[in-house]
Design a protein around this motif. Structure first.
Motif, short mmCIF file in Angstrom:
data_model
loop_
_atom_site.label_atom_id
_atom_site.label_comp_id
_atom_site.label_asym_id
_atom_site.label_seq_id
_atom_site.Cartn_x
_atom_site.Cartn_y
_atom_site.Cartn_z
N HIS D 205 0.81 -1.22 0.00
CA HIS D 205 0.00 0.00 0.00
C HIS D 205 0.85 1.27 0.00
N ASP D 206 0.36 2.23 -0.79
CA ASP D 206 0.88 3.60 -0.71
C ASP D 206 -0.13 4.46 0.04
N ILE D 207 -1.39 4.07 -0.06
CA ILE D 207 -2.45 4.71 0.71
C ILE D 207 -3.49 3.65 1.05
N ALA D 208 -4.08 3.79 2.24
CA ALA D 208 -5.16 2.90 2.64
C ALA D 208 -6.24 3.75 3.28
N VAL D 209 -7.44 3.20 3.32
CA VAL D 209 -8.58 3.95 3.85
C VAL D 209 -9.48 3.00 4.62
N ILE D 210 -10.02 3.51 5.72
CA ILE D 210 -10.92 2.70 6.53
C ILE D 210 -12.13 3.56 6.88
N THR D 211 -13.25 2.93 7.15
CA THR D 211 -14.48 3.64 7.45
C THR D 211 -14.28 4.54 8.67
N GLY D 212 -14.66 5.82 8.53
CA GLY D 212 -14.51 6.77 9.62
C GLY D 212 -14.89 8.16 9.13
N PRO D 213 -14.60 9.16 9.92
CA PRO D 213 -15.00 10.53 9.54
C PRO D 213 -14.28 10.99 8.28
N ASN D 214 -14.98 11.65 7.42
CA ASN D 214 -14.36 12.23 6.23
C ASN D 214 -13.22 13.17 6.61
N GLY D 215 -12.14 13.08 5.87
CA GLY D 215 -11.03 14.01 6.06
C GLY D 215 -10.06 13.63 7.15
N ALA D 216 -10.39 12.56 7.88
CA ALA D 216 -9.54 12.20 9.02
C ALA D 216 -8.26 11.48 8.58
N LEU D 217 -7.23 11.69 9.38
CA LEU D 217 -5.95 10.98 9.23
C LEU D 217 -5.90 9.88 10.28
N HIS D 218 -5.69 8.65 9.84
CA HIS D 218 -5.49 7.58 10.82
C HIS D 218 -4.02 7.53 11.23
N HIS D 219 -3.13 7.43 10.27
CA HIS D 219 -1.70 7.50 10.57
C HIS D 219 -0.91 7.67 9.28
N PHE D 220 0.33 8.09 9.40
CA PHE D 220 1.27 7.96 8.28
C PHE D 220 2.47 7.19 8.79
N ALA D 221 3.12 6.48 7.85
CA ALA D 221 4.10 5.46 8.24
C ALA D 221 5.44 5.69 7.58
N PHE D 222 6.48 5.38 8.35
CA PHE D 222 7.84 5.40 7.84
C PHE D 222 8.32 3.96 7.68
#
Lengths: 312, 312, 312, 312
Positions: D205-222
């Motif tokens: 993955h380069d980006i993933a998405v999960i059900t939740g509030p629009n516009g929210a950030l879950h995390h970014f990864a190194f």
């Protein structure tokens, strides 16, 4: 009555000769990451005292300025002060002259000690009461490791590997008089011991010996926590231009993971991890002469020429 | 004269109760990868004897069919047969009744043994002369590890963690009468011991105890060679549907790496590695009650509810 | 207009010659742990088709019975069927004869393909549409790895390393006509390329070339997940008596971790991991001739004689 | 004609909001070990530009002072400048308004860029020509890693995980208009997508998405190099008192190793490694709702409450 209880706990320290004391100190503190704890001068030679970060005592490596590299002496830690008397009596009964030294007489932080020569001419010390100065962590709620260590920073000294013309005499001296136990041996086709591995610490070896010149040092080794640490250390050694003798590999003897390299004076160092638990009733493992290559370097099955010819 | 020599070497075995003996045996042999060495029936209960691959002796885990899970007894290995007399005298002088058993009297491969109750009600055994059947490798030119092991296959049993209403009484019993040494302790704000960690094997613990019901087993642990092995084991546990209590993490106490999980009967198992070397004159480490979370699980700093409430 | 988009995705397969097909098959399936997917006979020679467990396609290594060892051809995977036309046109415009083959014409599971000779005489194939047979995991709720793999079981083929008399001509052919990108190069003191490393897969290399006999194979490499896996693989190789050419170590070029060894026919294999991410606009890294030792083996800083002289 | 060639190469950068810019900068540079490359002020808000050591370009993380934490925008790197036109046309044809910015218009070192809103309200940027400033190693004879890095020092940014009310609309937007490929998905019992994982870089993955509030950030990864690095990082995080959300564990989705933690503003960070190679014709993996626990945290099989409720 014979006892299998351990009066010797482990290797306490090694004192090694280095022609350039400042260069050696820079290497042992900045690349290897030991801590300097004291300096003194003894018998006209300046010395630097070093310890690994997780050791509680004052020193485990002493560098002595001298014209040539090599081993000045090895020292093993005794369980109790009374063990000094025990071994003195045992050695003298066997005709081995023993010298006794008071605490701090041999140097800063030094314990009470006895000294004597092994049949190979190596100077051996047994000591009790080395000054305790603590490791680098608090005694209350400590983190598992300091975060500001410099260099490779092995947690502790592990073992010593020397050479002797008569491996069997050396081995008999260490097992019978110093009560070490044999864990592994490499036997020549005619049945005599080419190399032996001896312990008190329930690990594969605290000291080992291989056929070679009397009094010679093959290497001394520091403990690393795992195979990954061995690899990261090799990165640091290569980065600093240290001569790597043997890149990360595995021993057949001890099952341990290892890398060999040289200090700036030519003394061989090892980083070691792995091994196995040794009960006092451990039945020794034997390697045949044909399998010596695999015994020493399990992957390559060949011992490089330097292993037998380069020592200090 | 007091001595710091170790008459107890290490944990010899645990005998645990399991309601479904065949299911438990399948788990311990096929998932955990221990080897079945014998079966018998004792006091009307069938038992299965198991050992880890690198152990030389006949058994280190014994499963006993019983209505409920839990610990039947723990057994420590003695250095010499004479140590049975030493501890018998010491225990009886302290008013602790001791029972003695001849070799093989308690089961196949069993050593000569004494048994007595700890203040917490745990049945404790000291033994000497467990039958030696060898590890799975030849004694000449062995590879470092068999290549045909099944399951996780830890090389050996490591330690035991139990619960006691009175941790201080338990600790005093183990240090004073059984000569264990304290390495770490968690202290309540009022200064009393909430948990202690005790050793004879120069590692952070051979047995540990935490406040809880008398006689309870918290977990017993097997040694793994490194952090990577802990992770691979977690993969195998997850694959086989084993309930993982705590995924791979690190303890503050012992500095060790760990994963906790449950056998099919609900006995908690641990895979453990890491730790540090312990000299007999080691100065204990203290954790405060506020930092108990970090002491137990160094990364999360919180102890899950199951840690205190689920035991067997 | 020039594009930096990748029409070639990665190395698809290698076909290698082996004098003893059954012995080679036993080695690749039981020690290395590849899976046999098919057998056929082509041009009078029996062949065995193999894949790594995590590859989705029908084959990545093909063994062909032949009097001598060596490389029959290399094959790269194309993004789209239309890329066959693109490269055909480009190669023919440059005067390179191209042969085209229908799907399954070259063997079971084989994609549509074009073939042509590199300036070094290596037979090169580009292919699209290799039959997909899936990896060994379900497509719904899969575990991360099958638990019943045999042998070392690398997840996939990684790259190929060949030899050419004229490294610059080889490199120009692969970069200009096949649109590979240069990541690293070793330059002689007079500035000409001694070795180059080329990629399409955003890794340090899909193919590399070093000065040597035209048509020669230096090695082909399988991906391993980490340094610990490289070590465990070396244990398995040593256990099975495989000749290890270079024990686990690190490359300067690619930063990768590696071990080299030989299949029973003398074809050199590598297990490789590590490296770095490569953007299409990556600026190449240059190694000087003086530092070639460090470029190849970062720890020892010396290239063993076998590296240059033993190939197939 | 449809093409599977990748015009988007990878995640270029994230810009995140932090209430305390100096505290956040200290954390990202001293604990996480990123390098500060520039500062500016934009729309009245001061910003700090950061990069990982092995990234060649000017920035991969931008901190923007703002009253609340969260994601300002995500940016993906384009292969060629012409790809800006390609995606502008494609987006506008689909009725998505697109804004175009010249190089350096959006900040120091910034490439030419287009910006638009995803259906979830996330601001998305595609960019080409970010200034290249090199990694921290020389381009001739480089060591594999600088030896003087501070903190955890991941080599590069890896991926982004966001939340959307309508995961299917988000996924369709990213796959159809931005040409991402689906690698894995978690499906609800009624068949709709609860979470999806999308790539261009041949990784899970380069980006993933999960059900939740629009516009929210879950995390970014190194990215970290291996499981051992994840553990060492957790030691450093714990040492510095960083709140660890999830200690080192494994994902079922992506097969990756992970640890989650929070920056001082409450933005969730991840260190990630592992995964697998993804061909453009990869057949997606599906996880069922019942197995969501195992999909997210493979060992515990349960998702902690924070995973769904804590975001920024």
């Amino acid at each position: 009555m014979a006892t299998t209880s351990d009066r010797i706990i482990r290797l306490q320290h090694v004192e090694v000769r280095v022609p350039d004391l400042e260069l050696a100190t820079a290497y042992y503190t900045e690349v290897l990451g030991l801590l300097e704890t004291a300096r003194d001068e003894r018998d006209g030679a300046p010395r630097v005292f070093l310890k690994c970060w997780d050791e509680r005592e004052h020193h485990s490596v002493i560098l002595r300025e001298a014209p040539t590299h090599g081993l000045d002496h090895m020292s093993f830690k005794l369980n109790e002060a009374a063990d000094l008397d025990h071994f003195t009596a045992k050695l003298e009964a066997a005709g081995v002259p023993v010298k006794r030294f008071a605490a701090r007489e041999l140097g800063p932080g030094w314990g009470e000690a006895i000294r004597f020569d092994a049949p190979s001419g190596h100077l051996v010390e047994l000591t009790h009461g080395t000054e305790r100065i603590g490791n680098m962590l608090p005694k209350t709620n400590p983190p598992p490791r300091p975060q500001d260590l410099i260099g490779i920073a092995p947690p502790r000294l592990d073992h010593l590997f020397v050479m002797a013309e008569d491996v069997e005499a050396f081995t008999a001296f260490f097992t019978e008089l110093l009560e070490f136990r044999l864990t592994e041996q490499i036997l020549a086709n005619d049945g005599h011991q080419l190399a032996t591995f001896l312990e008190h610490s329930h690990t594969p070896h605290d000291i080992a010996v291989i056929t070679g010149p009397n009094g010679a040092l093959h290497h001394f080794a520091f403990w690393m926590d795992d195979w990954n640490g061995i690899r990261e250390a090799a990165d640091a050694l290569a980065y600093h231009g240290v001569t790597i003798d043997v890149a990360p590999t595995r021993h057949g003897v001890t099952r341990g993971y290892t890398t060999y390299f040289f200090d700036p004076s030519g003394n061989r160092n090892e980083l070691f991890t792995g091994g196995y638990w040794v009960d006092p009733d451990f039945e020794p493992i034997t390697w045949t002469e044909e399998e010596m290559g695999r015994a020493i370097f399990y992957y390559h099955r060949q011992v490089n020429e330097r292993f037998f010819t380069v020592h200090s």
